[in-house]
Design an enzyme around this catalytic site. Structure first.
Site, PDB file in Angstrom:
ATOM      1  N   MET A   1       0.846  -1.177   0.000  1.00  0.00           N
ATOM      2  CA  MET A   1       0.000   0.000   0.000  1.00  0.00           C
ATOM      3  C   MET A   1       0.892   1.240   0.000  1.00  0.00           C
ATOM      4  O   MET A   1       1.552   1.534   0.992  1.00  0.00           O
ATOM      5  CB  MET A   1      -0.906  -0.016   1.234  1.00  0.00           C
ATOM      6  CG  MET A   1      -1.634   1.262   1.479  1.00  0.00           C
ATOM      7  SD  MET A   1      -2.782   1.268   2.857  1.00  0.00           S
ATOM      8  CE  MET A   1      -1.802   0.701   4.207  1.00  0.00           C
ATOM      9  N   PRO A   2       0.948   1.976  -1.099  1.00  0.00           N
ATOM     10  CA  PRO A   2       1.745   3.201  -1.143  1.00  0.00           C
ATOM     11  C   PRO A   2       1.160   4.279  -0.235  1.00  0.00           C
ATOM     12  O   PRO A   2      -0.046   4.513  -0.216  1.00  0.00           O
ATOM     13  CB  PRO A   2       1.661   3.634  -2.606  1.00  0.00           C
ATOM     14  CG  PRO A   2       1.212   2.434  -3.363  1.00  0.00           C
ATOM     15  CD  PRO A   2       0.384   1.644  -2.400  1.00  0.00           C
ATOM     16  N   LEU A   3       2.046   4.926   0.511  1.00  0.00           N
ATOM     17  CA  LEU A   3       1.669   6.036   1.381  1.00  0.00           C
ATOM     18  C   LEU A   3       2.536   7.227   1.008  1.00  0.00           C
ATOM     19  O   LEU A   3       3.762   7.165   1.099  1.00  0.00           O
ATOM     20  CB  LEU A   3       1.874   5.674   2.853  1.00  0.00           C
ATOM     21  CG  LEU A   3       1.674   6.795   3.866  1.00  0.00           C
ATOM     22  CD1 LEU A   3       0.243   7.304   3.834  1.00  0.00           C
ATOM     23  CD2 LEU A   3       2.034   6.302   5.250  1.00  0.00           C
ATOM     24  N   ASN A  38      -5.724   1.550  -3.048  1.00  0.00           N
ATOM     25  CA  ASN A  38      -4.635   1.216  -2.124  1.00  0.00           C
ATOM     26  C   ASN A  38      -3.681   2.376  -1.883  1.00  0.00           C
ATOM     27  O   ASN A  38      -2.785   2.278  -1.051  1.00  0.00           O
ATOM     28  CB  ASN A  38      -3.840   0.020  -2.638  1.00  0.00           C
ATOM     29  CG  ASN A  38      -4.630  -1.266  -2.576  1.00  0.00           C
ATOM     30  OD1 ASN A  38      -5.716  -1.322  -2.011  1.00  0.00           O
ATOM     31  ND2 ASN A  38      -4.099  -2.316  -3.176  1.00  0.00           N
ATOM     32  N   ARG A  40      -2.572   5.928  -0.520  1.00  0.00           N
ATOM     33  CA  ARG A  40      -2.917   6.867   0.549  1.00  0.00           C
ATOM     34  C   ARG A  40      -2.085   8.133   0.371  1.00  0.00           C
ATOM     35  O   ARG A  40      -0.884   8.055   0.104  1.00  0.00           O
ATOM     36  CB  ARG A  40      -2.612   6.287   1.929  1.00  0.00           C
ATOM     37  CG  ARG A  40      -3.222   4.927   2.196  1.00  0.00           C
ATOM     38  CD  ARG A  40      -4.750   5.014   2.274  1.00  0.00           C
ATOM     39  NE  ARG A  40      -5.343   3.776   2.758  1.00  0.00           N
ATOM     40  CZ  ARG A  40      -5.893   2.852   1.982  1.00  0.00           C
ATOM     41  NH1 ARG A  40      -5.917   3.011   0.682  1.00  0.00           N
ATOM     42  NH2 ARG A  40      -6.436   1.771   2.504  1.00  0.00           N
TER      43      ARG A  40
END
Length: 63
Positions: A1-3, A38, A40
């Site tokens: 999940m990229p943040l 996915n 954020r």
């Protein structure tokens, strides 16, 4: 999940921030082949008094 964390100087209208978050989400999703759901994005608005440019706070620039 990229943040993704984005720090910007305070003062931009909410609709501009919303557009930026959408564009960042699109770019990251496309670059990493990650579903948009996915991705954020967290935006931190920094007060001009806490943002220095050349040693002078952004609030005092141009004075």
């Amino acid at each position: 999940m990229p943040l993704i964390n984005v720090e910007i100087m305070e003062g931009r209208p909410p609709e501009k921030i919303e557009a930026m978050m959408k564009n960042v989400t699109e770019a990251v999703s496309e670059s990493l082949d990650a579903p948009k759901e996915n991705v954020r994005v967290i935006v931190h608005e920094v007060p001009k008094t806490h943002w220095s440019i050349g040693g002078t706070s952004a609030e005092n620039l141009g004075r």
